[in-house]
Design an enzyme around this catalytic site. Sequence first.
Site, mmCIF file in Angstrom:
data_model
loop_
_atom_site.group_PDB
_atom_site.id
_atom_site.type_symbol
_atom_site.label_atom_id
_atom_site.label_comp_id
_atom_site.label_asym_id
_atom_site.label_seq_id
_atom_site.Cartn_x
_atom_site.Cartn_y
_atom_site.Cartn_z
ATOM 1 N N HIS A 78 3.721 -2.041 3.414
ATOM 2 C CA HIS A 78 3.869 -0.716 2.809
ATOM 3 C C HIS A 78 5.293 -0.581 2.281
ATOM 4 O O HIS A 78 6.235 -0.709 3.066
ATOM 5 C CB HIS A 78 3.605 0.388 3.834
ATOM 6 C CG HIS A 78 2.230 0.361 4.428
ATOM 7 N ND1 HIS A 78 1.890 -0.498 5.454
ATOM 8 C CD2 HIS A 78 1.118 1.095 4.148
ATOM 9 C CE1 HIS A 78 0.613 -0.294 5.777
ATOM 10 N NE2 HIS A 78 0.123 0.660 5.005
ATOM 11 N N ASP A 81 0.818 -1.212 0.000
ATOM 12 C CA ASP A 81 0.000 0.000 0.000
ATOM 13 C C ASP A 81 0.852 1.262 0.000
ATOM 14 O O ASP A 81 1.975 1.279 0.510
ATOM 15 C CB ASP A 81 -0.879 0.048 1.260
ATOM 16 C CG ASP A 81 -2.094 -0.843 1.175
ATOM 17 O OD1 ASP A 81 -2.175 -1.666 0.251
ATOM 18 O OD2 ASP A 81 -2.971 -0.723 2.063
#
Length: 263
Positions: free
Chosen positions: A219, A74
Amino acid sequence: MPTRTRNVAHRVVPALAAAALALVLGGCSMDTTSPADARQEAESVDQTLAAPDSAGAPSGVDCDTAKCIALTFDAGPGKDTPRLLDTLKAKKVHATFFLLGENHVLKHPDVVRRIADEGHEVANHTWSHRRLDKLKTGEIREELSRTQDAIAEITGRRPTLMRPPQGRINDDVTKVSRELGLAQILWSATAKDYSTTDSELIKKRIVDQAGRDGIILLHDIYDGTVPAVPGIIDELKKRGYTFVTVPELLAPATANPGEVYRP
């Protein structure tokens, strides 16, 4: 209000991830669909066993028999994303990238293009990472559609998947996602890598939470994450996992716009 989640007997959701997702959907009467249930429903209506249209070629993996897991990232791309792509290429793993528009897609168009060209799934993580459940319908639409347009301009293809910031959804988010042709993808394993730079800890958290048909949330913008990825891949491969993109995890089903998928 309680949520309804369809599960299969062979899949166990780790307690930590389950608790996190309960918070995500708390107060929302949102139905969710597991990857296994999506596949079963598709097979029941005699859909083809080929993987759905995605950034890369169909993998040919049958996740009803293989021990599949999806690696997702993400909030990128960021400065470390090219190094992550080098790792994924060397390990022969395809991932799903939920990209931010402002300051990410616009700042790194060459990296976005590379993500798509190397067979990864390019997906939508909104324009500026605002909590969608706090926005009006028009604002939700702008957050998602601006990123759709930016990615399409670079790759020639509009995403079919989105991940809401913090996993926060409501009926308005679902309505707009459906209008824009976006399925909502949640997760089952998270390292909380925003809170630590310890790559070994990130690896341990993911490995401990991994499960069949799981979706891993990481992430690629945090310092400890990209260095943790080689160890995560090696350890999970050793445990018999096959890495797939989210569309491959759902195949032969095609993700339905507006539907919420979580393991």
